[in-house]
Design an enzyme around this catalytic site. Structure first.
Site, PDB file in Angstrom:
ATOM      1  CG  HIS A  31     -16.316 -29.247  -5.635  1.00 27.23           C
ATOM      2  ND1 HIS A  31     -16.836 -28.596  -6.721  1.00 27.23           N
ATOM      3  CD2 HIS A  31     -16.532 -28.424  -4.567  1.00 27.23           C
ATOM      4  CE1 HIS A  31     -17.364 -27.440  -6.341  1.00 27.23           C
ATOM      5  NE2 HIS A  31     -17.173 -27.293  -5.041  1.00 27.23           N
ATOM      6  NE  ARG A  48     -12.695 -22.607  -2.067  1.00 30.22           N
ATOM      7  CZ  ARG A  48     -13.837 -22.268  -2.651  1.00 30.22           C
ATOM      8  NH1 ARG A  48     -13.869 -22.091  -3.949  1.00 30.22           N
ATOM      9  NH2 ARG A  48     -14.934 -22.079  -1.946  1.00 30.22           N
ATOM     10  CE  LYS A  50     -23.584 -21.589  -3.855  1.00 34.89           C
ATOM     11  NZ  LYS A  50     -22.187 -21.731  -3.612  1.00 34.89           N
ATOM     12  CB  SER A  59     -18.762 -23.706  -8.874  1.00 37.21           C
ATOM     13  OG  SER A  59     -18.441 -24.994  -8.407  1.00 37.21           O
TER      14      SER A  59
HETATM   15  P1  ADP Z   1     -21.309 -24.361  -0.973  1.00 36.28           P
HETATM   16  O1  ADP Z   1     -22.307 -23.701  -1.856  1.00 36.28           O
HETATM   17  O2  ADP Z   1     -21.903 -25.113   0.169  1.00 36.28           O
HETATM   18  O3  ADP Z   1     -20.102 -23.522  -0.582  1.00 36.28           O
HETATM   19  P2  ADP Z   1     -19.723 -25.654  -3.000  1.00 36.28           P
HETATM   20  O4  ADP Z   1     -20.256 -26.682  -3.915  1.00 36.28           O
HETATM   21  O5  ADP Z   1     -19.340 -24.351  -3.592  1.00 36.28           O
HETATM   22  O6  ADP Z   1     -20.782 -25.538  -1.851  1.00 36.28           O
HETATM   23  O7  ADP Z   1     -18.501 -26.253  -2.182  1.00 36.28           O
HETATM   24  C1  ADP Z   1     -18.631 -27.399  -1.392  1.00 36.28           C
HETATM   25  C2  ADP Z   1     -17.436 -27.505  -0.496  1.00 36.28           C
HETATM   26  O8  ADP Z   1     -16.264 -27.654  -1.289  1.00 36.28           O
HETATM   27  C3  ADP Z   1     -17.176 -26.288   0.396  1.00 36.28           C
HETATM   28  O9  ADP Z   1     -16.639 -26.758   1.624  1.00 36.28           O
HETATM   29  C4  ADP Z   1     -16.126 -25.517  -0.367  1.00 36.28           C
HETATM   30  O10 ADP Z   1     -15.337 -24.717   0.498  1.00 36.28           O
HETATM   31  C5  ADP Z   1     -15.321 -26.647  -0.952  1.00 36.28           C
HETATM   32  N1  ADP Z   1     -14.607 -26.267  -2.158  1.00 36.28           N
HETATM   33  C6  ADP Z   1     -15.063 -25.515  -3.189  1.00 36.28           C
HETATM   34  N2  ADP Z   1     -14.119 -25.360  -4.126  1.00 36.28           N
HETATM   35  C7  ADP Z   1     -13.013 -26.028  -3.675  1.00 36.28           C
HETATM   36  C8  ADP Z   1     -11.679 -26.216  -4.175  1.00 36.28           C
HETATM   37  N3  ADP Z   1     -11.278 -25.651  -5.302  1.00 36.28           N
HETATM   38  N4  ADP Z   1     -10.827 -26.976  -3.450  1.00 36.28           N
HETATM   39  C9  ADP Z   1     -11.227 -27.515  -2.273  1.00 36.28           C
HETATM   40  N5  ADP Z   1     -12.450 -27.351  -1.735  1.00 36.28           N
HETATM   41  C10 ADP Z   1     -13.336 -26.619  -2.420  1.00 36.28           C
END
Ligand code: ADP
Length: 164
Positions: A17, A90, A41, A128
């Site tokens: 992130h 991803r 979630k 995460s």
């Molecule tokens: P959500 O619950 O909205 O998917 P996340 O916090 O899991 O939110 O992710 C926020 C954004 O960051 C999403 O666009 C997700 O695809 C992206 N993201 C999550 N992990 C990674 C990563 N390892 N590298 C790049 N982008 C990521």
């Protein structure tokens, strides 16, 4: 002046992130990381904890800020005065979901442009949820999150115990 929001759950924020936020901050004048209160979630960290962990992670970047939000993402974007919504992609499965969300957001606010940045190779398989699973089983997560987040995960799962 172009402002972008980078919305998500950030439970907790990972190096994947942070990489997206920092790269966005090179493209846009201002980036607001939006931490969504009520995702569909299970959460490990409270909204306040997720915001505090994300703030500490980006504190040295002057044009990145972190704000909680509870409303529709397009309404949060409007509140921030943002013209752009950033998401990370991803290799594994993000595209279909992001595409559907982008279509809906476009209907809700045709003025808001979505920009997807490809995840960096080192973080393609980092999420995460996988991170939390490794942390729960006391695995080494030091390559995937800043130190203060590794400590926060340890404290959640193993209060009183610190990895040396
Ligand atoms: P959500 O619950 O909205 O998917 P996340 O916090 O899991 O939110 O992710 C926020 C954004 O960051 C999403 O666009 C997700 O695809 C992206 N993201 C999550 N992990 C990674 C990563 N390892 N590298 C790049 N982008 C990521």
């Amino acid at each position: 002046m172009i402002t972008a929001i980078y919305p998500g759950t950030f439970d907790p924020i990972t190096n994947g992130h942070i990489d997206i936020a920092v790269r966005s901050a090179r493209l846009f004048h201002k980036v607001v990381i939006g931490v969504f209160d009520f995702p569909k979630k299970d959460l490990l960290f409270s909204l306040e904890e997720r915001v505090a962990l994300a703030r500490e992670a980006v504190e040295q970047h002057k044009n990145i800020s972190v704000e909680p939000y509870t409303e529709l993402t397009v309404d949060f974007a409007r509140k921030c005065g943002a013209q752009v919504l950033v998401r990370g992609l991803r290799v594994s499965g993000d595209f279909e979901f992001e595409f559907a969300m982008a279509m809906m957001n476009k209907r809700l606010d045709p003025e808001l442009e979505m920009v997807c940045l490809m995840a960096s190779p080192n973080f393609q398989f980092l999420s995460s949820s996988i991170l939390k699973e490794v942390a729960r089983l006391n695995g080494d997560i030091s390559d995937f999150v800043p130190d203060h987040i590794a400590r926060a995960l340890m404290d959640k799962h193993y209060p009183g115990l610190r990895r040396q």
